[in-house]
Design an enzyme around this catalytic site. Structure first.
Site, PDB file in Angstrom:
ATOM      1  N   ARG A  44      -6.567  -3.801   3.460  1.00 49.39           N
ATOM      2  CA  ARG A  44      -5.510  -3.117   3.374  1.00 49.39           C
ATOM      3  C   ARG A  44      -5.939  -1.442   3.254  1.00 49.39           C
ATOM      4  NH1 ARG A  44      -1.686   0.565   3.097  1.00 49.39           N
ATOM      5  NH2 ARG A  44       0.310   0.010   2.590  1.00 49.39           N
ATOM      6  N   GLU A  52       6.722  -0.935   9.391  1.00 53.27           N
ATOM      7  CA  GLU A  52       6.808  -2.150   9.586  1.00 53.27           C
ATOM      8  C   GLU A  52       6.659  -2.441  10.930  1.00 53.27           C
ATOM      9  OE1 GLU A  52       5.840  -4.641   7.565  1.00 53.27           O
ATOM     10  OE2 GLU A  52       5.670  -2.947   5.863  1.00 53.27           O
ATOM     11  N   ARG A  95      -5.629  -8.502  -1.532  1.00 57.05           N
ATOM     12  CA  ARG A  95      -6.194  -7.982  -0.038  1.00 57.05           C
ATOM     13  C   ARG A  95      -7.082  -6.916  -0.596  1.00 57.05           C
ATOM     14  NH1 ARG A  95      -0.615  -5.644   2.564  1.00 57.05           N
ATOM     15  NH2 ARG A  95      -0.544  -4.901   0.422  1.00 57.05           N
TER      16      ARG A  95
END
Length: 149
Positions: A44, A52, A95
């Site tokens: 990330r 998104e 992440r």
């Protein structure tokens, strides 16, 4: 041609990993790398948030999400990157948090903001490039690039 456009971000910082292959890009701020051992790792990007690109859970597709995702795929998929870490190495979703650099030395996080495919978003304690990212976002907004059109 791409390298001449993004060269202002070369050599910003020392990388902490060797070159890793990007094997999957899920959206404009998240991708997977494969280590020489074969281990895959979800990355990330620190300090940015891209719109998104797909509906997941309670999140809908956002304006410019598909474009941001496509741009990140073109930029990263099947390319080699180096990762640099900040204070916190993992987020609550496990992440790996990183700044990514193309082989040319171009910082991916900064480039995505500069071109208008992501917003500067700060989550302390990972704030090493906060001022740079905010400056790049202001410039992208002024120039009406990407999601600021």
């Amino acid at each position: 041609m791409l390298l001449t456009v993004i060269s202002p971000f070369t050599g910003i910082a020392q990388s902490k990993t060797g070159l890793l292959l990007v094997t999957k890009v899920s959206d404009g701020d998240t991708f997977w790398v494969t280590h020489p051992s074969g281990k895959e790792e979800k990355i990330r990007l620190i300090g940015i948030n891209s719109p998104e690109s797909r509906k997941t859970g309670n999140k809908d597709v956002e304006f410019y999400g598909k474009e941001a995702s496509a741009f990140a795929k073109q930029l990263l998929l099947n390319k080699q990157v180096r990762l640099e870490f900040d204070v916190q190495k993992y987020d609550r979703y496990k992440r790996t948090l990183a700044y990514a650099y193309l082989e040319s030395g171009t910082m991916v996080n900064a480039f995505l903001i500069k071109e208008g495919y992501a917003r500067a978003t700060t989550y302390p304690p990972n704030v090493r490039y906060q001022e740079l990212f905010q400056k790049l976002e202001r410039e992208a907004r002024s120039a009406r690039r990407g999601l600021w059109r």
